[in-house]
Design a protein around this motif. Structure first.
Motif, PDB file in Angstrom:
ATOM      1  N   ALA A   8       8.403  44.070 -33.100  1.00  0.00           N
ATOM      2  CA  ALA A   8       7.784  44.827 -34.190  1.00  0.00           C
ATOM      3  C   ALA A   8       8.140  44.242 -35.555  1.00  0.00           C
ATOM      4  N   GLY A   9       8.871  43.140 -35.553  1.00  0.00           N
ATOM      5  CA  GLY A   9       9.223  42.508 -36.819  1.00  0.00           C
ATOM      6  C   GLY A   9      10.435  43.106 -37.481  1.00  0.00           C
ATOM      7  N   TYR A  10      11.294  43.765 -36.690  1.00  0.00           N
ATOM      8  CA  TYR A  10      12.531  44.365 -37.186  1.00  0.00           C
ATOM      9  C   TYR A  10      12.286  45.461 -38.219  1.00  0.00           C
ATOM     10  N   VAL A  11      11.096  46.017 -38.233  1.00  0.00           N
ATOM     11  CA  VAL A  11      10.761  47.040 -39.219  1.00  0.00           C
ATOM     12  C   VAL A  11      11.168  48.411 -38.688  1.00  0.00           C
ATOM     13  N   THR A  12      11.866  49.172 -39.502  1.00  0.00           N
ATOM     14  CA  THR A  12      12.271  50.531 -39.160  1.00  0.00           C
ATOM     15  C   THR A  12      11.564  51.494 -40.090  1.00  0.00           C
ATOM     16  N   PRO A  13      11.550  52.780 -39.749  1.00  0.00           N
ATOM     17  CA  PRO A  13      10.903  53.761 -40.634  1.00  0.00           C
ATOM     18  C   PRO A  13      11.427  53.725 -42.065  1.00  0.00           C
ATOM     19  N   GLY A  14      12.682  53.321 -42.234  1.00  0.00           N
ATOM     20  CA  GLY A  14      13.240  53.255 -43.579  1.00  0.00           C
ATOM     21  C   GLY A  14      12.828  52.020 -44.357  1.00  0.00           C
ATOM     22  N   GLY A  15      12.085  51.119 -43.706  1.00  0.00           N
ATOM     23  CA  GLY A  15      11.629  49.920 -44.398  1.00  0.00           C
ATOM     24  C   GLY A  15      12.484  48.697 -44.164  1.00  0.00           C
ATOM     25  N   PHE A  16      13.553  48.827 -43.388  1.00  0.00           N
ATOM     26  CA  PHE A  16      14.407  47.678 -43.124  1.00  0.00           C
ATOM     27  C   PHE A  16      13.645  46.629 -42.317  1.00  0.00           C
ATOM     28  N   GLY A  17      13.769  45.378 -42.722  1.00  0.00           N
ATOM     29  CA  GLY A  17      13.191  44.283 -41.965  1.00  0.00           C
ATOM     30  C   GLY A  17      11.740  43.978 -42.246  1.00  0.00           C
ATOM     31  N   GLU A  18      11.173  44.532 -43.297  1.00  0.00           N
ATOM     32  CA  GLU A  18       9.745  44.326 -43.568  1.00  0.00           C
ATOM     33  C   GLU A  18       9.403  42.872 -43.835  1.00  0.00           C
ATOM     34  N   ASP A  19      10.334  42.108 -44.388  1.00  0.00           N
ATOM     35  CA  ASP A  19      10.055  40.715 -44.752  1.00  0.00           C
ATOM     36  C   ASP A  19      10.719  39.715 -43.804  1.00  0.00           C
ATOM     37  N   ILE A  69      17.197  50.589 -21.531  1.00  0.00           N
ATOM     38  CA  ILE A  69      17.302  51.254 -22.829  1.00  0.00           C
ATOM     39  C   ILE A  69      17.736  50.280 -23.920  1.00  0.00           C
ATOM     40  N   LEU A  70      18.847  49.591 -23.691  1.00  0.00           N
ATOM     41  CA  LEU A  70      19.391  48.724 -24.736  1.00  0.00           C
ATOM     42  C   LEU A  70      18.532  47.487 -24.971  1.00  0.00           C
ATOM     43  N   MET A  71      18.207  46.763 -23.897  1.00  0.00           N
ATOM     44  CA  MET A  71      17.448  45.533 -24.057  1.00  0.00           C
ATOM     45  C   MET A  71      15.997  45.824 -24.383  1.00  0.00           C
ATOM     46  N   GLY A  72      15.455  46.875 -23.794  1.00  0.00           N
ATOM     47  CA  GLY A  72      14.073  47.237 -24.102  1.00  0.00           C
ATOM     48  C   GLY A  72      13.896  47.618 -25.555  1.00  0.00           C
ATOM     49  N   GLN A  73      14.827  48.400 -26.068  1.00  0.00           N
ATOM     50  CA  GLN A  73      14.753  48.792 -27.475  1.00  0.00           C
ATOM     51  C   GLN A  73      14.964  47.598 -28.396  1.00  0.00           C
ATOM     52  N   ALA A  74      15.876  46.723 -28.022  1.00  0.00           N
ATOM     53  CA  ALA A  74      16.123  45.538 -28.844  1.00  0.00           C
ATOM     54  C   ALA A  74      14.887  44.642 -28.910  1.00  0.00           C
ATOM     55  N   ALA A 120      11.746  45.596 -28.364  1.00  0.00           N
ATOM     56  CA  ALA A 120      10.702  46.312 -29.107  1.00  0.00           C
ATOM     57  C   ALA A 120      10.946  46.188 -30.603  1.00  0.00           C
ATOM     58  N   PHE A 121      12.202  46.270 -30.997  1.00  0.00           N
ATOM     59  CA  PHE A 121      12.585  46.125 -32.401  1.00  0.00           C
ATOM     60  C   PHE A 121      12.232  44.737 -32.911  1.00  0.00           C
ATOM     61  N   ARG A 122      12.531  43.711 -32.079  1.00  0.00           N
ATOM     62  CA  ARG A 122      12.229  42.337 -32.486  1.00  0.00           C
ATOM     63  C   ARG A 122      10.733  42.085 -32.577  1.00  0.00           C
TER      64      ARG A 122
END
Length: 247
Positions: free
Chosen positions: A156-167, A145-150, A152-154
């Motif tokens: 994906a370019g650190y992009v979240t639905p709120g727009g964080f990490g787009e650049d 859960i923790l490492m898999g999500q981390a 996946a987050f990396r």
């Protein structure tokens, strides 16, 4: 390459202020571009055209042409960097239990996991108040859960639905992931990336050495080092080449 141009300009004294700033700039520039060190030094010839010195750790060596395709090259860079970071953490984790015996005696690194099945479970660094584990299922679930999500987050370019990490770059994000501001200066950042990949490559070789040592001697790296210092003639790789100690 724009970063290299800025670095070169600063190295020429346009923006460098002070000896330390000039030193950092020169160090950053010397590891990039066509004049960077090559894998065979002055004897290096016919450097592949796709290895232009744009990325940290590029010494112009790709005999097998594994990185000729740009997409493959990009994938290999990500794979190497992530493995290098894990190797640095792993190498540190292999030697700390042997060095730190302040709590209960710690086993050698390749036997540390067996404590999970012993009475009392695993106490991180021998201290029950830090991390205490007794369930293999719980450990696997937490890691997935923790490492898999981390990861996946990396990826994906650190992009979240709120727009964080787009650049943000998915290998060297900086920004919120650099709270100490170590990479605020682009020249310092360029040099730190070279240091990271060089130390990471060394750590990967170190982990390979730890594996081989464990198979051949049945001991950890610190025990092997102490034995070698005490008797370098008999306690060395050549003397152990024909030996095999099952784990």
């Amino acid at each position: 390459m724009a970063m290299l141009a800025r670095s070169t300009t600063r190295a020429n004294g346009v923006r460098a202020t002070g000896a330390r700033a000039t030193s950092v700039v020169v160090k950053a520039v010397e590891w990039y571009g066509p004049d960077r060190p090559q894998w065979l030094g002055p004897f290096s010839e016919d450097t592949p055209s796709y290895l232009k010195g744009e990325f940290p750790g590029d010494y112009g060596w790709d005999t097998a042409g594994l990185s000729a395709d740009p997409q493959t090259f990009a994938a290999y860079r990500v794979t190497e960097t992530i493995h290098a970071r894990w190797a640095m953490l792993g190498a540190l984790g292999c030697i700390i239990p042997e060095i730190d015996q302040s709590g209960s005696p710690q086993p050698v690194w390749f036997k540390a996991g067996a404590q999970l099945f012993a009475d009392g479970g695993i106490n991180y660094l021998g201290q029950e108040g830090l991390i205490h584990a007794q369930s293999g299922v719980a450990i696997v679930v937490c890691q997935v859960i923790l490492m898999g999500q981390a990861e996946a987050f990396r990826s994906a370019g650190y992009v979240t639905p709120g727009g964080f990490g787009e650049d943000l770059d998915n290998l060297h994000p900086g920004d919120a992931f650099d709270p100490l501001g170590l990479a605020d200066d682009p020249d310092t950042f360029a040099e730190l990336k070279v240091k990271e990949i060089k130390n990471g490559r060394l750590a990967m070789f170190s982990m390979l050495g730890f594996y081989v040592q464990a198979i051949v001697t049945g001991e950890g790296p610190i025990a092997n080092l102490k034995a070698h210092i005490a008797d370098p003639v008999t306690a060395n790789a050549f003397a152990s080449a024909q030996k095999f100690t099952p784990l």
